[in-house]
Design a protein around this motif. Sequence first.
Motif: not given
Length: 118
Positions: A14-17, A7-10, A1-5
């Motif tokens: 990237v999309l924001f940048a 990855a989702g944040s990353a 679960m923590r890994g997907s959070v």
Amino acid sequence: MRGSVVAGSAILAVLFAILWPFTMLRVRVDARSLTVGFGLLRERVMLEQIESCQKAAYRWQDWGGMGIRQKPGSKLYNVAGDGGVAVRVNLANGRRIFVFFHGPGCRLPRFAPAQTRN
């Protein structure tokens, strides 16, 4: 679960940048040209191609929203909060470009009067 959070944040970071430059309309007038656009999507018009420009009202609903919008012979560079007011740039070839300028008293002092032809 923590890994997907993580990855989702990353992915969101990237999309924001990538998308951030496309949130701001940039307008530049120099001695030779008018350049307008979002991020890498820019249009450059040489000043000698411009016949006139003036303040113009428009309805954003008629153009289909914000961003870069096109109609036959016309293009609109639009951002939120413009109040339906833009500068209409009339080109010698008959095309028109509508550009939103923000702020009270915002104008093109060297550009508009010098380039208006009768």
